[in-house]
Design a protein around this motif. Structure first.
Motif, PDB file in Angstrom:
ATOM      1  N   GLU A   5      34.014  41.552  41.245  1.00  0.00           N
ATOM      2  CA  GLU A   5      32.690  41.885  42.380  1.00  0.00           C
ATOM      3  C   GLU A   5      31.963  42.414  41.615  1.00  0.00           C
ATOM      4  O   GLU A   5      30.491  42.297  42.300  1.00  0.00           O
ATOM      5  N   LYS A   6      31.437  43.125  40.620  1.00  0.00           N
ATOM      6  CA  LYS A   6      30.261  44.041  39.875  1.00  0.00           C
ATOM      7  C   LYS A   6      30.534  43.004  38.401  1.00  0.00           C
ATOM      8  O   LYS A   6      31.365  42.744  37.949  1.00  0.00           O
ATOM      9  N   PRO A   7      29.020  43.155  37.791  1.00  0.00           N
ATOM     10  CA  PRO A   7      29.528  42.364  36.820  1.00  0.00           C
ATOM     11  C   PRO A   7      29.621  42.856  35.587  1.00  0.00           C
ATOM     12  O   PRO A   7      28.673  44.567  36.093  1.00  0.00           O
ATOM     13  N   SER A   8      30.711  42.530  34.870  1.00  0.00           N
ATOM     14  CA  SER A   8      30.257  43.694  33.286  1.00  0.00           C
ATOM     15  C   SER A   8      30.089  42.634  31.924  1.00  0.00           C
ATOM     16  O   SER A   8      29.292  41.578  32.146  1.00  0.00           O
ATOM     17  N   LYS A  73      25.867  40.278  30.585  1.00  0.00           N
ATOM     18  CA  LYS A  73      26.272  40.330  31.944  1.00  0.00           C
ATOM     19  C   LYS A  73      25.779  39.818  32.578  1.00  0.00           C
ATOM     20  O   LYS A  73      25.549  39.473  33.415  1.00  0.00           O
ATOM     21  N   MET A  74      27.158  39.286  33.348  1.00  0.00           N
ATOM     22  CA  MET A  74      27.520  38.388  34.645  1.00  0.00           C
ATOM     23  C   MET A  74      28.746  38.585  34.772  1.00  0.00           C
ATOM     24  O   MET A  74      30.339  39.389  34.806  1.00  0.00           O
ATOM     25  N   VAL A  75      28.839  37.520  36.363  1.00  0.00           N
ATOM     26  CA  VAL A  75      30.336  37.349  37.280  1.00  0.00           C
ATOM     27  C   VAL A  75      30.789  36.634  36.405  1.00  0.00           C
ATOM     28  O   VAL A  75      30.466  35.628  36.263  1.00  0.00           O
ATOM     29  N   ILE A  76      32.358  36.615  36.132  1.00  0.00           N
ATOM     30  CA  ILE A  76      33.293  35.579  35.343  1.00  0.00           C
ATOM     31  C   ILE A  76      33.591  34.665  36.803  1.00  0.00           C
ATOM     32  O   ILE A  76      33.611  34.648  37.422  1.00  0.00           O
ATOM     33  N   THR A  77      33.038  33.606  36.534  1.00  0.00           N
ATOM     34  CA  THR A  77      33.182  32.316  37.932  1.00  0.00           C
ATOM     35  C   THR A  77      33.811  30.734  37.285  1.00  0.00           C
ATOM     36  O   THR A  77      32.404  30.997  36.145  1.00  0.00           O
ATOM     37  N   ASP A  78      34.088  30.158  37.616  1.00  0.00           N
ATOM     38  CA  ASP A  78      34.329  28.475  36.874  1.00  0.00           C
ATOM     39  C   ASP A  78      32.120  28.122  36.354  1.00  0.00           C
ATOM     40  O   ASP A  78      32.569  28.074  34.942  1.00  0.00           O
ATOM     41  N   GLU A  79      31.857  28.404  37.381  1.00  0.00           N
ATOM     42  CA  GLU A  79      30.758  27.947  36.438  1.00  0.00           C
ATOM     43  C   GLU A  79      29.623  29.017  36.465  1.00  0.00           C
ATOM     44  O   GLU A  79      29.605  28.336  34.665  1.00  0.00           O
ATOM     45  N   SER A  80      29.915  30.097  36.644  1.00  0.00           N
ATOM     46  CA  SER A  80      29.018  30.943  35.059  1.00  0.00           C
ATOM     47  C   SER A  80      29.738  30.810  34.036  1.00  0.00           C
ATOM     48  O   SER A  80      29.243  30.907  32.855  1.00  0.00           O
TER      49      SER A  80
END
Length: 181
Positions: A5-8, A73-80
């Motif tokens: 949910e929150k970027p790390s 600083k990001m939310v880990i998704t396949d695309e990111s």
């Protein structure tokens, strides 16, 4: 990879000397792909170092605190994950195998990163982001129009790309010397 949910904050390893290029490339990819929700901030930690020249004058320059590393600083998704991992100059995330490991807030603060800060700068009523068009108001290139390439909050400077000497040239300018168009 699971979606958070929150970027790390994550650490990305780069080729030596490519930190700023990687930062700019990731920021450009984020803007063109509309991924501002997933990748919120990219930082190359620097510090000011005072050196004495051969003539005895003191000169201040910026030194990278962690050479060959960029903080994202990001939310880990396949695309990111794909966008960051496949950026030219990136060798990988710091972590076991290909799995990125998030930094704790304490680790980020110990590095001197302002965790409350965002990619936007609001200074003297000027609202700036990387990619904005600005006009140089003071100095040698007064009246020139350029594009914001990088914002350095610590030194209150921005890097602006303008057309000078028949080619696109990057200049570092103080906040007070520019006007947003």
């Amino acid at each position: 990879m699971s979606e958070l949910e929150k970027p790390s904050w994550y650490v990305v390893h780069t080729y030596s000397g490519h930190e700023n290029k990687v930062k700019a490339t990731i920021e450009k990819a984020v803007k063109t792909r509309g991924m501002e929700d997933c990748i919120t901030q990219v930082v190359v930690p620097t510090e000011d170092v005072v050196e004495t020249t051969k003539t005895g004058k003191e000169k201040t320059r910026q030194r990278k605190v962690f050479p060959s590393y960029v903080l994202v600083k990001m939310v880990i998704t396949d695309e990111s994950w794909y966008v960051v991992r496949n950026t030219k100059g990136v060798t990988g995330f710091v972590g076991p195998g290909s799995k990125p490991v998030a930094l704790s807030e304490e680790e980020v603060q110990a590095m001197g990163i302002d965790t409350e800060n965002s990619n936007k700068l609001v200074s003297g009523g000027i609202d700036l982001e990387v990619g904005d068009t600005v006009k140089i108001a003071k100095g040698s290139f007064t009246g020139q129009i350029g594009t914001v390439e990088e914002i350095n909050l610590e030194n209150k400077e921005i890097k602006v790309c303008i057309s000078a000497f028949g080619k696109r040239t990057l200049f570092t300018i103080e906040f007070e010397s520019i006007e947003k168009i």
